[in-house]
Write a protein that holds these residues in place. Structure first.
Motif, mmCIF file in Angstrom:
data_model
loop_
_atom_site.group_PDB
_atom_site.id
_atom_site.type_symbol
_atom_site.label_atom_id
_atom_site.label_comp_id
_atom_site.label_asym_id
_atom_site.label_seq_id
_atom_site.Cartn_x
_atom_site.Cartn_y
_atom_site.Cartn_z
ATOM 1 N N UNK A 53 -16.074 6.902 2.779
ATOM 2 C CA UNK A 53 -15.178 7.882 3.395
ATOM 3 C C UNK A 53 -13.803 7.794 2.727
ATOM 4 N N UNK A 54 -13.370 8.838 2.030
ATOM 5 C CA UNK A 54 -12.054 8.788 1.393
ATOM 6 C C UNK A 54 -10.932 8.691 2.442
ATOM 7 N N UNK A 55 -9.904 7.917 2.105
ATOM 8 C CA UNK A 55 -8.719 7.822 2.962
ATOM 9 C C UNK A 55 -7.623 8.663 2.309
ATOM 10 N N UNK A 56 -7.174 9.696 3.004
ATOM 11 C CA UNK A 56 -6.211 10.619 2.409
ATOM 12 C C UNK A 56 -4.775 10.348 2.818
ATOM 13 N N UNK A 57 -4.626 9.753 3.998
ATOM 14 C CA UNK A 57 -3.279 9.608 4.545
ATOM 15 C C UNK A 57 -3.263 8.430 5.501
ATOM 16 N N UNK A 58 -2.108 7.761 5.585
ATOM 17 C CA UNK A 58 -1.948 6.623 6.486
ATOM 18 C C UNK A 58 -0.687 6.841 7.302
ATOM 19 N N UNK A 59 -0.829 6.674 8.617
ATOM 20 C CA UNK A 59 0.326 6.874 9.487
ATOM 21 C C UNK A 59 0.486 5.727 10.449
ATOM 22 N N UNK A 60 1.734 5.461 10.813
ATOM 23 C CA UNK A 60 2.030 4.484 11.863
ATOM 24 C C UNK A 60 3.237 4.994 12.604
ATOM 25 N N UNK A 61 3.776 4.167 13.488
ATOM 26 C CA UNK A 61 4.913 4.627 14.292
ATOM 27 C C UNK A 61 6.082 5.042 13.400
ATOM 28 N N UNK A 62 6.286 4.272 12.304
ATOM 29 C CA UNK A 62 7.405 4.590 11.407
ATOM 30 C C UNK A 62 6.943 4.777 9.971
ATOM 31 N N UNK A 63 5.677 5.091 9.800
ATOM 32 C CA UNK A 63 5.116 5.190 8.450
ATOM 33 C C UNK A 63 4.305 6.474 8.351
ATOM 34 N N UNK A 96 2.287 8.127 4.839
ATOM 35 C CA UNK A 96 2.182 8.356 3.401
ATOM 36 C C UNK A 96 0.814 8.903 3.037
ATOM 37 N N UNK A 97 0.816 9.609 1.896
ATOM 38 C CA UNK A 97 -0.400 10.264 1.416
ATOM 39 C C UNK A 97 -0.895 9.515 0.188
ATOM 40 N N UNK A 98 -2.210 9.466 0.036
ATOM 41 C CA UNK A 98 -2.792 8.786 -1.129
ATOM 42 C C UNK A 98 -3.292 9.849 -2.102
ATOM 43 N N UNK A 99 -2.817 9.736 -3.340
ATOM 44 C CA UNK A 99 -3.168 10.742 -4.342
ATOM 45 C C UNK A 99 -2.753 12.111 -3.842
ATOM 46 N N UNK A 108 0.852 -1.200 0.000
ATOM 47 C CA UNK A 108 0.000 0.000 0.000
ATOM 48 C C UNK A 108 0.889 1.251 0.000
ATOM 49 N N UNK A 109 1.888 1.214 0.892
ATOM 50 C CA UNK A 109 2.788 2.367 0.980
ATOM 51 C C UNK A 109 3.578 2.547 -0.328
ATOM 52 N N UNK A 110 4.128 1.421 -0.843
ATOM 53 C CA UNK A 110 4.935 1.496 -2.076
ATOM 54 C C UNK A 110 4.084 2.017 -3.238
ATOM 55 N N UNK A 111 2.867 1.501 -3.346
ATOM 56 C CA UNK A 111 1.996 1.901 -4.469
ATOM 57 C C UNK A 111 1.519 3.347 -4.328
ATOM 58 N N UNK A 112 1.324 3.771 -3.095
ATOM 59 C CA UNK A 112 0.912 5.171 -2.885
ATOM 60 C C UNK A 112 2.061 6.094 -3.277
ATOM 61 N N UNK A 113 3.288 5.677 -2.934
ATOM 62 C CA UNK A 113 4.464 6.516 -3.237
ATOM 63 C C UNK A 113 4.750 6.539 -4.735
#
Ligand SMILES: *Cc1c(COP(=O)(O)O)cnc(C)c1O
Length: 365
Positions: free
Chosen positions: A316-326, A328-331, A294-299
């Motif tokens: 509900x659109x998902x615009x961004x995903x975050x984790x402790x070390x992650x 990334x933004x989608x589109x 997901x992260x690689x494809x978003x990047x």
């Protein structure tokens, strides 16, 4: 024993229902889950009598014994569905048989006595007909229905209960978001999982929500809106949010959602969107998707959009995903084009504003 599928409902009207002017004021801006209609459905089950005493009665508190089984062992399931106002002033339910079927499946997983599907459907119809004036006329408004059932036996022994209470309450809901939802930011839960193989992930039970709340609190602490749960075995595959399924939209125009299989709640919105996408000639995959992919494809831009879906907020659109070390933004971080189109197509059917080729709407009046 009566034939439980054709119980007659006894109706007791509320002696002092909410006054018309007060109701209209409440319907202006009901929010979600805070305002309730005048009546509720109650149906009892006991081993001796089967399903009995079906009633529509004034909404109000119920008395239960402190040793009531649900308070100790959480044998409880629920549904969520909506009645929509039609353009001609009537009203309809969206795919209520699917909720009835899922309620039965949830009951079976929780070792509860399933409510006959016909009785589920008639209970919801009765309540909406009686409280029909509570269905908002406003754009985006609906009457949210909450059927639920719990172990009502007074007994501390650990076993499937021999008595259940089934109820339906109704709550007017405003437009979740006027003119389409803003994007949300998801938090990847590392410590907590929602559902394990063999567990209750596919059942709509309160316990799943109880166990997800600590992860949701972690998301809020990290300034995210919702949690995205990964699979419990490898902590790698994207499953769903606490109460919504997930979809991914790719640059080639295809869409993908994680496959059901016991750990994902079989959402009716999910299934409806899959059908609408196939109808539109879109390539649809029900395949696992890892968080790293997901992260690689978003990047790389291969992934263009992502969204979550469920009855309450629809899409509900998902615009961004975050984790402790992650992070990334989608589109561009905003709602995607296909996401918006699928949402609009589904909403138009639900509101009776577009043809309904699959016969999903069930008119109430
Ligand atoms: C209810 C629910 C959904 C969405 O199901 P819908 O039928 O689309 O409302 C998704 N995930 C979970 C965990 C749920 O409880």
């Amino acid at each position: 024993m009566e034939d439980a599928t054709i119980l007659d409902f006894e109706f007791e009207a509320h002696a002092s229902p909410v006054a018309v002017a007060d109701r209209e004021a409440l319907l202006q801006n009901p929010g979600f889950g805070k305002v309730f209609t005048d009546h509720m459905v109650v149906i009892k089950y006991s081993v001796e009598k089967g399903w009995h005493d079906a009633r529509v009665q004034p909404r109000g508190p119920i008395q239960i014994d402190p040793a009531c089984a649900v308070l100790h062992y959480a044998q409880e399931i629920f549904e969520g569905m909506k009645a929509y106002r039609m353009p001609d002033g009537g009203a309809a339910l969206f795919r209520p048989e699917a909720n009835a079927k899922r309620f039965r499946d949830s009951a079976e997983r929780m070792a509860m006595v399933p409510l006959p599907e016909e009785l589920f459907l008639s209970s919801v119809r009765e309540l909406v007909r009686i409280d029909r004036d509570w269905i908002p006329n406003s754009e985006g408004g609906s009457l949210y229905l909450r059927p639920f059932m719990f172990a009502s036996e007074t007994f501390l022994g650990v076993k499937p209960a021999s008595e259940y209470l089934y109820m339906v309450i109704a709550s007017p809901a405003g437009a979740y978001f006027k003119g389409g939802a803003p994007s949300v930011t998801l938090w990847i839960s590392e410590h907590y999982t929602r559902a394990a193989p063999g567990g209750t992930g596919a059942a709509k039970c309160g316990g799943n929500y109880a166990s997800s709340l600590i992860a949701q609190a972690e998301a809020i602490r990290n300034e995210c809106d919702q949690v995205v749960f990964l699979d419990a075995v490898e902590n790698k595959w994207v499953e769903e949010l606490g109460g919504m399924n997930t979809f991914f939209v790719f640059e080639d125009g295809s869409i993908q959602t994680p496959p059901l299989g016991g750990t994902i709640l079989p959402g009716i919105t999910r299934e409806s969107l899959l059908t609408l996408a196939r109808d539109a000639g879109i390539t649809v995959r029900e395949e696992r998707y890892s968080i790293d992919q997901w992260e690689a494809d978003a990047r790389s831009g291969k992934l263009r959009e992502a969204f979550a879906c469920g009855t309450a907020a629809v899409v509900t659109p998902i615009g961004r995903v975050r984790g402790r070390e992650t992070d990334f933004t989608i589109g561009n971080g905003g709602p995607g084009i296909l996401t918006e189109k699928l949402r609009a197509d589904l909403v138009a059917i639900q509101r009776g504003e577009a043809p309904d080729p699959h016969g999903w709407l069930k008119r109430l009046f």
